[in-house]
Write an enzyme that holds these catalytic residues in place. Structure first.
Site, PDB file in Angstrom:
ATOM      1  N   GLN A   1       0.850  -1.201   0.000  1.00 56.25           N
ATOM      2  CA  GLN A   1       0.000   0.000   0.000  1.00 56.25           C
ATOM      3  C   GLN A   1       0.884   1.249   0.000  1.00 56.25           C
ATOM      4  OE1 GLN A   1      -3.631  -0.721   2.847  1.00 56.25           O
ATOM      5  NE2 GLN A   1      -1.870  -1.854   3.635  1.00 56.25           N
TER       6      GLN A   1
ATOM      7  N   ILE B   1       3.770   3.978  -1.177  1.00 60.23           N
ATOM      8  CA  ILE B   1       4.231   4.556  -2.455  1.00 60.23           C
ATOM      9  C   ILE B   1       5.755   4.696  -2.467  1.00 60.23           C
ATOM     10  CG2 ILE B   1       2.064   5.785  -2.901  1.00 60.23           C
ATOM     11  CD1 ILE B   1       3.434   8.370  -1.928  1.00 60.23           C
TER      12      ILE B   1
ATOM     13  N   HIS C   1      -1.399   1.334  -4.418  1.00 63.41           N
ATOM     14  CA  HIS C   1      -1.814   2.742  -4.277  1.00 63.41           C
ATOM     15  C   HIS C   1      -0.919   3.665  -5.093  1.00 63.41           C
ATOM     16  CE1 HIS C   1      -3.883   1.706  -0.197  1.00 63.41           C
ATOM     17  NE2 HIS C   1      -4.601   1.358  -1.242  1.00 63.41           N
TER      18      HIS C   1
ATOM     19  N   GLY D   1       2.726  -4.350   9.082  1.00 63.31           N
ATOM     20  CA  GLY D   1       2.738  -2.895   9.251  1.00 63.31           C
ATOM     21  C   GLY D   1       1.552  -2.193   8.635  1.00 63.31           C
TER      22      GLY D   1
END
Ligand code: APR
Length: 244
Positions: free
Chosen positions: A96, A98, A114, A181
């Site tokens: 997720q 970037i 994402h 995480g």
């Protein structure tokens, strides 16, 4: 080795928590990004149409923060790269995040659902290209020459995540699903563990996080602590003894 004899695949979902010890803020922890900035102002398509400069400045700052000195992969990123290198079956990281710390640690199969830092998309012609330059409302698309139509190639709230077809294929053939995480607050990522359990009832699922999340009871196994302390020994264990 023939495909039939490969051990089952491993799918690893990561979130901001795996990059925290590299110096990148999480979103929902105390002091996290969304406690500093209203996501409705900078991370939605409406925000971009409402105030492009504010959104572009936010991502220009975010990109620069990723390039600050000392933002490097940590032991958890490195352990996952080792897992991909040493495990005979397929290891896919579904992130997720970037940031590009998984790639910098040596991971090769990384799906950025994402979007990813350093990529830009033109809202006029949909071209995606690499760029490390700051974006402004005067930026010109190198493909269609539109002015002020360039945005970070990042998935905003309310937009469809990237690579979902490939991600669900990976989930439906994995024998081990790890969530590392991530708070399990944002869908569809938060629903991946349930998807695995429904489609692969024999798959083993593990939550590795600083602390238990709201998704805790959906996982078979739980390891809590900083990622740099719990991920390397877990990877070493499954490489040596498997996960059952
Ligand atoms: N080690 C392991 N886990 C950690 C650490 C650490 N050092 N520090 C924090 N965590 C955990 C927190 O306990 C929390 O559960 O990481 C998780 C971070 O959760 P979020 O901040 O919600 O980040 P994430 O789950 O990645 O958010 C998902 O939401 O805002 C959107 O697009 C954004 O990709 C993001 C998505």
């Amino acid at each position: 080795m023939h495909q039939d004899f490969l051990p089952p695949g491993i799918a690893v979902l990561t979130g901001a928590g795996i990059s925290k010890e590299s110096g990148i803020d999480t979103f929902r922890d105390e002091g996290g990004l969304w406690t500093q900035v209203d996501l409705e102002e900078v991370a939605t398509l409406e925000a971009w149409f409402r105030n492009k400069k504010k959104v572009l400045d936010f991502y220009n700052d975010t990109r620069r923060s990723f390039r600050a000195a000392g933002i490097v992969p940590n032991a958890a990123h490195e352990a996952l790269a080792r897992l991909e290198h040493d495990y005979e079956g397929e290891v896919t990281i579904i992130t997720q995040n970037i940031d590009l710390l998984h790639e910098q640690a040596g991971s090769r199969r990384v799906l950025h659902m994402h979007g990813r830092d350093g990529e830009v998309r033109c809202m006029a012609c949909e071209t995606v290209f690499a760029s490390d330059d700051d974006l402004t409302v005067q930026s010109v698309c190198p493909n269609c020459q539109a002015i002020g139509e360039l945005r970070p190639n990042i998935v905003w709230f309310g937009e469809m995540p990237l690579h979902l077809e490939e991600i669900y294929e990976v989930l439906e053939r994995c024998g081990l699903f790890l969530a590392i995480g991530t708070s399990g607050e944002v869908y569809p990522a938060a629903g991946f563990v349930l998807h695995v359990r429904r489609r692969q009832p024999r798959a083993h699922t593990v939550e590795l996080n600083l602390e238990p999340t709201g998704n805790k009871n959906l996982f078979h196994e739980h390891l809590y602590g900083p990622a740099t302390e719990i991920v390397p020994p877990y990877v070493a264990r499954i490489l040596k003894h498997g996960w059952r």
